[in-house]
Design a protein around this motif. Structure first.
Motif, PDB file in Angstrom:
ATOM      1  N   ARG A   1     -12.714  -4.163   6.692  1.00 44.16           N
ATOM      2  CA  ARG A   1     -11.728  -3.086   6.653  1.00 44.16           C
ATOM      3  C   ARG A   1     -11.570  -2.537   5.236  1.00 44.16           C
ATOM      4  O   ARG A   1     -11.463  -3.304   4.267  1.00 44.16           O
ATOM      5  N   THR A   2     -11.541  -1.219   5.125  1.00 40.27           N
ATOM      6  CA  THR A   2     -11.198  -0.561   3.867  1.00 40.27           C
ATOM      7  C   THR A   2      -9.977   0.308   4.103  1.00 40.27           C
ATOM      8  O   THR A   2     -10.025   1.266   4.874  1.00 40.27           O
ATOM      9  N   PHE A   3      -8.869  -0.040   3.464  1.00 42.17           N
ATOM     10  CA  PHE A   3      -7.689   0.805   3.522  1.00 42.17           C
ATOM     11  C   PHE A   3      -7.829   1.895   2.461  1.00 42.17           C
ATOM     12  O   PHE A   3      -8.126   1.607   1.297  1.00 42.17           O
ATOM     13  N   PHE A   4      -7.623   3.137   2.885  1.00 36.75           N
ATOM     14  CA  PHE A   4      -7.758   4.297   2.005  1.00 36.75           C
ATOM     15  C   PHE A   4      -6.379   4.926   1.855  1.00 36.75           C
ATOM     16  O   PHE A   4      -5.779   5.367   2.833  1.00 36.75           O
ATOM     17  N   TYR A   5      -5.856   4.931   0.613  1.00 36.16           N
ATOM     18  CA  TYR A   5      -4.511   5.454   0.364  1.00 36.16           C
ATOM     19  C   TYR A   5      -4.572   6.431  -0.808  1.00 36.16           C
ATOM     20  O   TYR A   5      -4.258   6.085  -1.941  1.00 36.16           O
ATOM     21  N   PRO A   6      -4.986   7.669  -0.542  1.00 38.96           N
ATOM     22  CA  PRO A   6      -5.230   8.640  -1.612  1.00 38.96           C
ATOM     23  C   PRO A   6      -3.972   9.408  -2.016  1.00 38.96           C
ATOM     24  O   PRO A   6      -2.886   9.224  -1.453  1.00 38.96           O
ATOM     25  N   GLY A   7      -4.143  10.298  -3.009  1.00 35.67           N
ATOM     26  CA  GLY A   7      -3.097  11.257  -3.362  1.00 35.67           C
ATOM     27  C   GLY A   7      -1.959  10.709  -4.179  1.00 35.67           C
ATOM     28  O   GLY A   7      -0.967  11.397  -4.414  1.00 35.67           O
ATOM     29  N   SER A   8      -2.037   9.460  -4.611  1.00 35.43           N
ATOM     30  CA  SER A   8      -0.955   8.792  -5.336  1.00 35.43           C
ATOM     31  C   SER A   8       0.344   8.779  -4.551  1.00 35.43           C
ATOM     32  O   SER A   8       1.430   8.831  -5.115  1.00 35.43           O
ATOM     33  N   SER A   9       0.233   8.696  -3.224  1.00 32.34           N
ATOM     34  CA  SER A   9       1.433   8.578  -2.395  1.00 32.34           C
ATOM     35  C   SER A   9       2.187   7.285  -2.687  1.00 32.34           C
ATOM     36  O   SER A   9       3.393   7.199  -2.433  1.00 32.34           O
ATOM     37  N   ILE A  10       1.500   6.281  -3.228  1.00 28.22           N
ATOM     38  CA  ILE A  10       2.167   5.043  -3.620  1.00 28.22           C
ATOM     39  C   ILE A  10       3.254   5.331  -4.642  1.00 28.22           C
ATOM     40  O   ILE A  10       4.239   4.588  -4.757  1.00 28.22           O
ATOM     41  N   GLY A  11       3.125   6.440  -5.360  1.00 25.86           N
ATOM     42  CA  GLY A  11       4.108   6.816  -6.369  1.00 25.86           C
ATOM     43  C   GLY A  11       5.440   7.250  -5.806  1.00 25.86           C
ATOM     44  O   GLY A  11       6.419   7.383  -6.548  1.00 25.86           O
ATOM     45  N   ASN A  12       5.512   7.481  -4.482  1.00 22.89           N
ATOM     46  CA  ASN A  12       6.790   7.839  -3.856  1.00 22.89           C
ATOM     47  C   ASN A  12       7.741   6.645  -3.766  1.00 22.89           C
ATOM     48  O   ASN A  12       8.937   6.817  -3.525  1.00 22.89           O
ATOM     49  N   PHE A  13       7.190   5.446  -3.967  1.00 18.83           N
ATOM     50  CA  PHE A  13       7.994   4.239  -3.819  1.00 18.83           C
ATOM     51  C   PHE A  13       8.446   3.701  -5.173  1.00 18.83           C
ATOM     52  O   PHE A  13       7.776   3.901  -6.194  1.00 18.83           O
ATOM     53  N   SER A  14       9.570   2.998  -5.172  1.00 22.19           N
ATOM     54  CA  SER A  14       9.995   2.289  -6.368  1.00 22.19           C
ATOM     55  C   SER A  14       9.006   1.167  -6.646  1.00 22.19           C
ATOM     56  O   SER A  14       8.159   0.833  -5.812  1.00 22.19           O
ATOM     57  N   ALA A  15       9.120   0.555  -7.819  1.00 21.91           N
ATOM     58  CA  ALA A  15       8.199  -0.526  -8.179  1.00 21.91           C
ATOM     59  C   ALA A  15       8.273  -1.667  -7.163  1.00 21.91           C
ATOM     60  O   ALA A  15       7.241  -2.218  -6.757  1.00 21.91           O
ATOM     61  N   VAL A  16       9.481  -2.000  -6.733  1.00 21.64           N
ATOM     62  CA  VAL A  16       9.663  -3.085  -5.763  1.00 21.64           C
ATOM     63  C   VAL A  16       9.064  -2.694  -4.413  1.00 21.64           C
ATOM     64  O   VAL A  16       8.354  -3.477  -3.775  1.00 21.64           O
ATOM     65  N   GLU A  17       9.337  -1.457  -3.966  1.00 20.83           N
ATOM     66  CA  GLU A  17       8.820  -0.984  -2.681  1.00 20.83           C
ATOM     67  C   GLU A  17       7.298  -0.887  -2.693  1.00 20.83           C
ATOM     68  O   GLU A  17       6.636  -1.239  -1.710  1.00 20.83           O
ATOM     69  N   ALA A  18       6.746  -0.381  -3.809  1.00 20.51           N
ATOM     70  CA  ALA A  18       5.289  -0.261  -3.930  1.00 20.51           C
ATOM     71  C   ALA A  18       4.633  -1.636  -3.847  1.00 20.51           C
ATOM     72  O   ALA A  18       3.599  -1.809  -3.185  1.00 20.51           O
ATOM     73  N   LEU A  19       5.228  -2.607  -4.516  1.00 13.00           N
ATOM     74  CA  LEU A  19       4.689  -3.961  -4.489  1.00 13.00           C
ATOM     75  C   LEU A  19       4.727  -4.531  -3.071  1.00 13.00           C
ATOM     76  O   LEU A  19       3.758  -5.147  -2.606  1.00 13.00           O
ATOM     77  N   GLN A  20       5.834  -4.318  -2.360  1.00 16.92           N
ATOM     78  CA  GLN A  20       5.955  -4.803  -0.984  1.00 16.92           C
ATOM     79  C   GLN A  20       4.896  -4.178  -0.080  1.00 16.92           C
ATOM     80  O   GLN A  20       4.279  -4.863   0.741  1.00 16.92           O
ATOM     81  N   LEU A  21       4.692  -2.847  -0.224  1.00 13.91           N
ATOM     82  CA  LEU A  21       3.697  -2.172   0.601  1.00 13.91           C
ATOM     83  C   LEU A  21       2.295  -2.679   0.296  1.00 13.91           C
ATOM     84  O   LEU A  21       1.494  -2.930   1.216  1.00 13.91           O
ATOM     85  N   LEU A  22       1.984  -2.842  -0.973  1.00 13.55           N
ATOM     86  CA  LEU A  22       0.650  -3.324  -1.344  1.00 13.55           C
ATOM     87  C   LEU A  22       0.408  -4.735  -0.828  1.00 13.55           C
ATOM     88  O   LEU A  22      -0.706  -5.081  -0.438  1.00 13.55           O
ATOM     89  N   LYS A  23       1.447  -5.555  -0.799  1.00 14.54           N
ATOM     90  CA  LYS A  23       1.313  -6.898  -0.228  1.00 14.54           C
ATOM     91  C   LYS A  23       1.032  -6.828   1.268  1.00 14.54           C
ATOM     92  O   LYS A  23       0.237  -7.610   1.802  1.00 14.54           O
ATOM     93  N   LYS A  24       1.687  -5.886   1.964  1.00 17.11           N
ATOM     94  CA  LYS A  24       1.426  -5.700   3.398  1.00 17.11           C
ATOM     95  C   LYS A  24      -0.020  -5.288   3.625  1.00 17.11           C
ATOM     96  O   LYS A  24      -0.696  -5.792   4.528  1.00 17.11           O
ATOM     97  N   ILE A  25      -0.494  -4.350   2.806  1.00 15.74           N
ATOM     98  CA  ILE A  25      -1.887  -3.904   2.917  1.00 15.74           C
ATOM     99  C   ILE A  25      -2.832  -5.077   2.664  1.00 15.74           C
ATOM    100  O   ILE A  25      -3.794  -5.279   3.406  1.00 15.74           O
ATOM    101  N   LYS A  26      -2.542  -5.860   1.634  1.00 11.06           N
ATOM    102  CA  LYS A  26      -3.402  -7.005   1.293  1.00 11.06           C
ATOM    103  C   LYS A  26      -3.497  -7.975   2.464  1.00 11.06           C
ATOM    104  O   LYS A  26      -4.573  -8.529   2.749  1.00 11.06           O
ATOM    105  N   SER A  27      -2.394  -8.167   3.182  1.00 14.67           N
ATOM    106  CA  SER A  27      -2.397  -9.107   4.307  1.00 14.67           C
ATOM    107  C   SER A  27      -3.225  -8.609   5.480  1.00 14.67           C
ATOM    108  O   SER A  27      -3.685  -9.401   6.305  1.00 14.67           O
ATOM    109  N   GLN A  28      -3.448  -7.289   5.567  1.00 14.78           N
ATOM    110  CA  GLN A  28      -4.201  -6.697   6.671  1.00 14.78           C
ATOM    111  C   GLN A  28      -5.670  -6.459   6.322  1.00 14.78           C
ATOM    112  O   GLN A  28      -6.482  -6.177   7.198  1.00 14.78           O
ATOM    113  N   ILE A  29      -6.019  -6.560   5.055  1.00 10.17           N
ATOM    114  CA  ILE A  29      -7.372  -6.231   4.606  1.00 10.17           C
ATOM    115  C   ILE A  29      -8.402  -7.248   5.092  1.00 10.17           C
ATOM    116  O   ILE A  29      -9.544  -6.893   5.406  1.00 10.17           O
TER     117      ILE A  29
END
Length: 316
Positions: free
Chosen positions: A154-182
């Motif tokens: 699996r390759t998760f593709f998250y373009p456009g710097s949409s990760i920047g819409n989240f706070s540092a804590v929220e971004a970290l939580q989302l990236l951890k979720k992605i890591k668990s699904q990769i």
């Protein structure tokens, strides 16, 4: 229970959750609306138009990086895998990778399922060799793929710097979720870098006012969810740069005293009072590495443009 009934019940629960979330945000001392509500059907089309603006550098810069380093990216990502597109929109960014990555399966995930289905239907006819799936999902809240999606490569593709819409804590939580699904795959992500204020202001407050229309449309979007009576003509689009937090902030400012009501509640916005609608955090190369490592990614490869305006990263 029949499948149609299950889907209907799920939709009702989701709508109830959205209504509660919107209402809670509007009733805060400093009112806020989640940026995900920017992307209803009209908002998604308006954002697609924004990406064609010469002032909006992220799309073209990211596109040029993906094109320039396509062979290197394909080498580290690999071919014949599952490409999972987070916030797929019109699917064009992911489609630009099809020739180099040659995915066997493409999974498009977006908040606006109507717009997503429209885009995916056009893409299917052009690439019949790729199995395609559309998932309407608020992946910021939950990210669980159905069993029908292959688990290998699996390759998760998250373009456009949409990760920047989240706070540092929220971004970290989302990236951890992605890591668990990769599983055995990786993450291909675009992240915006810090740059001069004038470049940022032009990008988020363009002369044609397309971004202003995009931001104002969120009021129509939440009218549909909340049954509220916001009038877009009573607000204006405002952009500020928060240097302390390294982010661009979007607001809607009341042009006069405005009374807004919805079932069982009401709020008055004083003239000049603002509703916060979006943050767009900017990064440095070092802060990107720190964030990804904190989320559990060990191998990180970064490509940038000549001006260092934007970065594309592959992490696993």
């Amino acid at each position: 229970m029949h499948t149609s009934a299950v889907l209907e019940e799920s939709a009702l629960l989701t709508q109830h959750s959205f209504t509660a979330e919107i209402e809670a945000g509007l009733l805060q001392d400093c009112a806020t609306i989640s940026p995900k509500f920017l992307y209803d059907a009209l908002g998604s089309h308006l954002f697609a138009a924004i990406t064609f603006l010469p002032e909006y550098y992220p799309t073209n810069t990211e596109k040029s990086i993906l094109a320039q380093y396509r062979n290197q990216i394909a080498e580290v990502v690999g071919k014949d895998g599952v490409l999972i597109d987070l916030g797929a929109g019109n699917c064009l960014k992911a489609a630009s990778l099809f020739d180099s990555l040659k995915p066997s399966t493409y999974v498009a995930i977006d908040f606006s399922i109507e717009y997503l289905n429209e885009a995916l239907n056009q893409l299917k006819s052009k690439h019949p060799e790729i199995a395609m799936h559309a998932l309407g999902m608020d992946f910021s809240q939950h990210l669980t793929l159905p069993n029908s999606i292959p688990m290998q490569h699996r390759t998760f593709f998250y373009p456009g710097s949409s990760i920047g819409n989240f706070s540092a804590v929220e971004a970290l939580q989302l990236l951890k979720k992605i890591k668990s699904q990769i599983l055995d795959g990786g993450l291909l992500i675009g992240m915006d870098l810090m740059k001069p204020d004038d470049v940022l202001i032009d990008a988020y407050d363009d002369p044609l006012k397309v971004t202003a229309a995009f931001n104002l449309n969120i009021l129509r979007s939440i009218n549909n969810h909340l049954n509220s009576d916001f009038d877009v003509s009573q607000f204006k689009h405002v952009v500020t740069i928060n240097h302390q937090e390294n982010r661009v902030e979007l607001y809607l400012e009341a042009l006069d005293d405005v009374r807004v009501q919805w079932p069982n509640n009401v709020r008055t916005f004083k003239k000049g009072e603002r509703i916060h609608t979006e943050n767009s955090h900017k990064y440095t190369i070092e802060s990107i590495k720190q964030l990804l490592r904190s989320a559990g990614f060990e191998s990180i490869q970064i490509w940038t443009d000549a001006k260092k305006y934007f970065a594309v990263i592959y992490a696993k």
